[in-house]
Write an enzyme that holds these catalytic residues in place. Sequence first.
Site, PDB file in Angstrom:
ATOM      1  N   ASP A 337       0.829  -1.197   0.000  1.00  0.00           N
ATOM      2  CA  ASP A 337       0.000   0.000   0.000  1.00  0.00           C
ATOM      3  C   ASP A 337       0.870   1.256   0.000  1.00  0.00           C
ATOM      4  O   ASP A 337       1.855   1.333   0.743  1.00  0.00           O
ATOM      5  CB  ASP A 337      -0.902  -0.021   1.239  1.00  0.00           C
ATOM      6  CG  ASP A 337      -1.827   1.165   1.313  1.00  0.00           C
ATOM      7  OD1 ASP A 337      -2.703   1.287   0.447  1.00  0.00           O
ATOM      8  OD2 ASP A 337      -1.675   1.974   2.253  1.00  0.00           O
ATOM      9  N   GLU A 374       1.590  -0.466  -5.059  1.00  0.00           N
ATOM     10  CA  GLU A 374       0.714   0.657  -5.372  1.00  0.00           C
ATOM     11  C   GLU A 374       1.667   1.843  -5.503  1.00  0.00           C
ATOM     12  O   GLU A 374       2.074   2.447  -4.505  1.00  0.00           O
ATOM     13  CB  GLU A 374      -0.301   0.893  -4.256  1.00  0.00           C
ATOM     14  CG  GLU A 374      -1.275   2.020  -4.590  1.00  0.00           C
ATOM     15  CD  GLU A 374      -2.213   2.361  -3.444  1.00  0.00           C
ATOM     16  OE1 GLU A 374      -3.381   2.681  -3.719  1.00  0.00           O
ATOM     17  OE2 GLU A 374      -1.779   2.302  -2.281  1.00  0.00           O
TER      18      GLU A 374
END
Length: 699
Positions: A337, A374
């Site tokens: 993330d 990401e």
Amino acid sequence: MLMRHVHPKLQFTHMLPYGAILHENGVQFVVFSRSATSMRLLLYDRVEDREPVEVIQFSRENDRWGDIWSIFVPGVAAGQLYHFQADGPYDPSQGQWFNAKARLIDPYAKALAGDFQQSDDGVIRPPKCVVVDDYFDWEGDRHVRRNLSESIIYETHVKGFTQDPSSKVKHPGTYLGLIEKIPYLKSLGITAVELMPVHEFPIGGIYGQQVERPNYWGYDPLAFFAPHRGYAAGTKPGAQVNEFKQMVKELHSAGIEVILDVVFNHTCEGNELGPTLSFKGLENRVYYMLGNGGSCYKNFSGCGNTVNGNHPIVRELIFNCLRHWVHNYHVDGFRFDLASILSRDRNGNLVPNPPLVEAIAEDPLLADTKIIAEAWDAAGAYQVGSFGDLRWAEWNGRYRDDARSFWRGDRGQMGAFVTRLAGSSDLYEHSGRPPYCSINFITSHDGFTLNDLVSYRDKHNEANGEGNRDGDNNNHSDNYGVEGPTKRPEIENLRVRQIKNMISTLMLSQGVPMIVAGDECRRTQKGNNNAYCQDNDISWFNWKLIEEHSDLVRFAEALIKFRRSQPTVRRETFLTGRPKFEGALPDVSWYSALGTAVDWHGDDGTLIALLKAPDLEHDPQGVGRDVLLLVNATSQPREFILPPVAKGTRWRLFVDTAAASPYDVYPDYDGPPPPRSRRLTLSYRSMCCFVAEDPVRLK
């Protein structure tokens, strides 16, 4: 020579160098703190205990080795509950937040038990750490080791997948509940589940009080090494450890890999106004990026603080954590993330070849795993196409935006759409990365569901309690005439068609497709594009939709099955547009709707693509088929003329997104052939895919 054979059930367990290390006659408790002046171990008998039953003082002379505090406590066994407590300087202006009363969660805790307890004395009582026995009978389980290029990723939330009563599972909202739905996952054809955060995060309020907007997604880490206790069916401290392992083992038995969404960019301790729960009370200046001489927290995560990932101590923690999940839990990969934060140095500057990113890619103990970034953060970094080396795949945000815009009918999108369909060579080829480094997606947990993408022009996040200010305003969505649900058949038909267009595009693109749980059956969040706090039917998977939209599920299953069987649409090298030898057709040819050259700079939303089956020496299916795509993203029907190069192939209709079920897809490739005239009309906003009747025998 004596050869010893080890029983396959007795598999390697990765022993951590820190935390609570279980031995035969007791437990070694090990914690890092450079600035602490003293350290204590608090032991509890029960989860509900507010005060420890025993406090053990570390000796500075005998129990401290450099910056490591280590003490062996005889007689302690698995299941023991504990906290650390540290004395040290309290000087927030210099980044020091020691609190002699704080009960601290072990950064290496393998499990937590209980919730935050209400406080009337100013002392925060967080969940208790649990001493864990790592033994588990894996029965010979190993990583699936499927090539990333052959993957179909299914992003889901452990609780939300089965929490709704319609799931009819024995243990809703749990790891065990997910096990009960493995037959569905297998029938759909997905090869990997990407689980939203399963490491520990606060369930309710940090101060023991209910909060207005509870954490649902889990992007608020409390303990990186510990499976979330809220997803366990059992109530015994540490039950989540074995239940998580059981889930992984059962998924592997079904041939499905497990990818974890990990959040090494911030923690739930927040900024200078946040609580002291773990890192802050042990070595705040090491674990977080600080500014102004240490008086404030740099906030590249948008969540109050930023983990100092490229500090050697923190880097070691992240490595040990990844190895822990891989070797003790057999997970197959990670999605990082806000991974651009991992590219920032200890001062927060983006740097080339960041040590942490390089080391993750090169770590031999992680060599079997998939690593997905990401590739952006909340402070403006956007590294899609330039994150790491060929070991790193990326969530391709450009694919999402370009595919959405093209099918919405935006002008001038043809070039971008074709580039995404062909694997995004503009992003990856220059750095020597193959097409499968692009994780293609049109929706994710963050944003509209696929149903809502074609049902809402604007976000509707009022239920989040933030005045609809939260969530992205740039969704590339449309409602096609009515905002939200409608009974108007012409709008409903168009919405279903657009959903099929995007599922087809995703499954027929080079790269690796990722779909969100429920997109195959029109799961809706009622227009909410930021449902992070919606632990209710807004977020939960409604299993009645499987039957209600069985035609769409059938459509998705057929596309997934086709993709898994056909190397034509999942090549491991980029398309070149050139023939392999003289007289052969190129690996891909692009044409206008009239079968002529494409005007790449025009506004026409029509296209013909002919993809040749690759000449592979080793293919598990033994065959490949040529594929002919016809695309009409305009608002009007259009006539198509098949190019002369398609004339020598016997084609069969595979997909027609404008047709009603069951004529929208022919899973056995036995649909009607195109007209002999080679002229056909495609309905507005639709897509047809023809497949060669005769497979190409691969050498």
